[in-house]
Design a protein around this motif. Structure first.
Motif, PDB file in Angstrom:
ATOM      1  N   LEU A   1       0.828  -1.194   0.000  1.00 34.74           N
ATOM      2  CA  LEU A   1       0.000   0.000   0.000  1.00 34.74           C
ATOM      3  C   LEU A   1       0.865   1.248   0.000  1.00 34.74           C
ATOM      4  N   SER A   2       0.360   2.298  -0.618  1.00 37.13           N
ATOM      5  CA  SER A   2       1.021   3.586  -0.471  1.00 37.13           C
ATOM      6  C   SER A   2       0.852   4.052   0.966  1.00 37.13           C
TER       7      SER A   2
ATOM      8  N   ARG B   1      -2.582   4.676   5.832  1.00 44.48           N
ATOM      9  CA  ARG B   1      -3.176   5.487   6.903  1.00 44.48           C
ATOM     10  C   ARG B   1      -4.698   5.325   6.967  1.00 44.48           C
ATOM     11  N   ARG B   2      -5.305   4.862   5.885  1.00 48.11           N
ATOM     12  CA  ARG B   2      -6.752   4.671   5.880  1.00 48.11           C
ATOM     13  C   ARG B   2      -7.163   3.270   6.337  1.00 48.11           C
ATOM     14  N   VAL B   3      -6.162   2.396   6.544  1.00 51.06           N
ATOM     15  CA  VAL B   3      -6.446   1.020   6.977  1.00 51.06           C
ATOM     16  C   VAL B   3      -6.593   0.989   8.493  1.00 51.06           C
ATOM     17  N   SER B   4      -7.666   0.408   8.968  1.00 52.77           N
ATOM     18  CA  SER B   4      -7.874   0.279  10.419  1.00 52.77           C
ATOM     19  C   SER B   4      -7.122  -0.959  10.921  1.00 52.77           C
TER      20      SER B   4
ATOM     21  N   GLY C   1       0.079   8.437  11.721  1.00 52.36           N
ATOM     22  CA  GLY C   1      -1.155   8.158  11.005  1.00 52.36           C
ATOM     23  C   GLY C   1      -1.466   6.689  10.844  1.00 52.36           C
ATOM     24  N   LEU C   2      -0.521   5.798  11.215  1.00 49.34           N
ATOM     25  CA  LEU C   2      -0.790   4.365  11.120  1.00 49.34           C
ATOM     26  C   LEU C   2      -1.519   3.908  12.379  1.00 49.34           C
TER      27      LEU C   2
END
Length: 493
Positions: A48-49, A54-57, A72-73
């Motif tokens: 992933l970029s 950062r959008r992955v929960s 952001g992770l």
């Protein structure tokens, strides 16, 4: 690459667990990020970029570097070591002072759990990073290396070492005070000074050397050594098996050297960056007690007398057995999932796949001083050692030698896969002797049949006949041929 390799190793604890999905993201800001994407793509990993990551929960974030940008992770963070402990000093982030490699530089609201291999490291980390969660789990790499000791014969064969041959493993960390930074010519010098029939040399370079300069550049620098039989271990994997198989280690202040010491390998230091080593660590103790390789003394004698460094395993690692179980327990604890019912699998490291090719030219030293006995030593071209008058020195090549200068200077040419000796001499007008299978032909027309009790490299029989010819020895009868630890009975007709 060092961090990526450690992560791929640790992630094996999730094998067969259908509850777990693993994705990767790469911090491309590192100057040593080269090769990481290629390795992950080759493994078939999903990458992933950073924005996607950062959008992955995520329920758990793993890294094996303290320098990764984790902002952001999601999920609790576990930081794995990419070496052994916290023994190396690096320049500070702002260019002033120093920092200890492996220690997370800035606090987080949810501080990461730091994984260490020994209680002394936990105590050291507690001083350097107060309040950081720490877990002593041992070392999965060492546990797998110990599991692979039963596979040493297979490892040795892959690295080119046969029965009766000693495997010298040279290893270098990165930086100006490393072995590679101070003595980059050492692998080639070892190949020249150590007889080919008695020794094999393998080289392990830190991934930062490979990707700081590029794999192409590393191979270009080592072109002559590779032609001379060097086994170059790739940066992705293989150093663990090579170190497990080593008969003697030539190293520096890198973690791979420390693993060799922990395995009880005879060891000498060819470099050691005292200014980069944290006092009081296991690495500092290694530097204080290990023998140093003196360039002014006979190298072989120093390797022959090298011994293990006592107490390193105990000072750097807790009991290795159970490390994989401990690491899995930590991961599942942070995931808040029950562990699988089966025990964590400890797998020996795969057989190494080094870059290695068979040499095609040698500097040959043939001793005919004892009646009925010929002793042969083959060295990589350039062997500078002084020899007594009873030793015949000459250049020998196989018929597939590509270098024209080597071919032009060869006194002996040998068909690697058989052939006609008359044709070999015709195609090599500078040679005085040709050998193929059981035939040896001299330039004066004398044709010799060499009958041996066991299969023998025809270059050895050709070199023996050549030396006997130029020294006026009889070219018929029984001859005892010695090459390294091997001994052959040859009848010349």
């Amino acid at each position: 690459m060092t961090s990526a390799n450690r992560l791929l190793e640790a992630l094996r604890v999730f094998d067969d667990d259908l509850r777990i999905q693993v994705v990767f993201t790469i911090d491309d800001g590192s100057v040593f990020a080269g090769g990481v994407r290629e390795v992950l793509n080759a493994a078939g990993a999903r990458i992933l970029s950073r924005e996607q990551a950062r959008r992955v929960s995520a329920h758990l974030t793993l890294t094996a570097t303290e320098n990764a940008d984790l902002d952001g992770l999601h999920g609790p963070v576990v930081v794995l070591p990419h070496g052994v402990g916290f023994h190396k000093l690096l320049p500070g982030a702002d260019g002033s002072g120093t920092r200890v490699s492996g220690v997370v530089p800035r606090p987080r609201a949810d501080p990461p759990t730091m994984v260490v291999s020994h209680p002394d490291q936990a105590e050291q980390l507690g001083r350097l990073s107060p309040g950081a969660p720490i877990r002593v789990i041992g070392d999965v790499t060492l546990e797998r290396m110990l599991a692979g000791e039963r596979l040493i014969p297979r490892y040795r064969r892959a690295l080119g070492a046969g029965d009766g041959q000693r495997l010298v493993v040279v290893t270098s960390t990165w930086g100006s005070s490393s072995l590679w930074g101070t003595r980059p010519w050492l692998p080639g010098e070892l190949l020249k000074s150590l007889p080919y029939d008695e020794f094999r040399v393998a080289l392990i370079l830190h991934p930062n050397i490979w990707f700081g300069h590029s794999p192409w550049q590393v191979r270009a620098w080592l072109a002559e050594a590779l032609d001379s039989g060097l086994a170059l271990v790739p940066p992705e994997e293989g150093w663990q098996a090579a170190m497990t198989a080593a008969d003697v280690v030539v190293g520096d202040h890198g973690s791979v050297t420390l693993f060799g010491a922990a395995l009880g390998k005879p060891l000498v230091l060819a470099a050691f960056g005292e200014d980069e080593v944290v006092p009081g660590t296991a690495m500092a103790r290694l530097g204080e007690t290990a023998a140093r390789l003196d360039p002014e003394r006979d190298v072989r004698r120093q390797l022959d007398t090298a011994g293990p460094v006592e107490g390193i395993r105990e000072s750097a690692f807790v009991k290795p057995e159970g490390s994989t179980e401990n690491l899995r327990r930590l991961f599942y604890d942070r995931l808040e999932l029950p562990e699988p019912s089966r025990s964590a699998s400890v797998r020996a490291w795969p057989t190494p796949r080094p870059e290695r090719r068979s040499p095609s030219s040698f500097a040959v030293c043939t001793d005919v001083s004892r009646p009925g006995t010929v002793t042969i030593r083959r060295h990589a071209p350039g062997w500078p050692g002084a020899e007594p008058d009873t030793v015949v020195r000459h250049w020998a090549v196989y018929d597939d030698e590509p270098d024209q200068d080597a071919v032009a200077n060869a006194a002996v040419v040998t068909g690697r896969h058989g052939g006609d000796v008359q044709e070999l001499l015709r195609r090599h007008p500078g040679a005085a002797c040709a050998g193929a299978a059981d035939r040896v032909l001299l330039r004066d027309g004398t044709l010799i049949r060499a009958v041996v009790d066991v299969p023998v490299d025809p270059m050895l029989t050709a070199a023996a006949v050549y030396a006997m010819w130029v020294t006026g020895r009889p070219l018929t009868g029984a001859v005892r041929l010695i090459a390294g630890s091997r001994e052959f009975r040859v009848t010349l007709e």
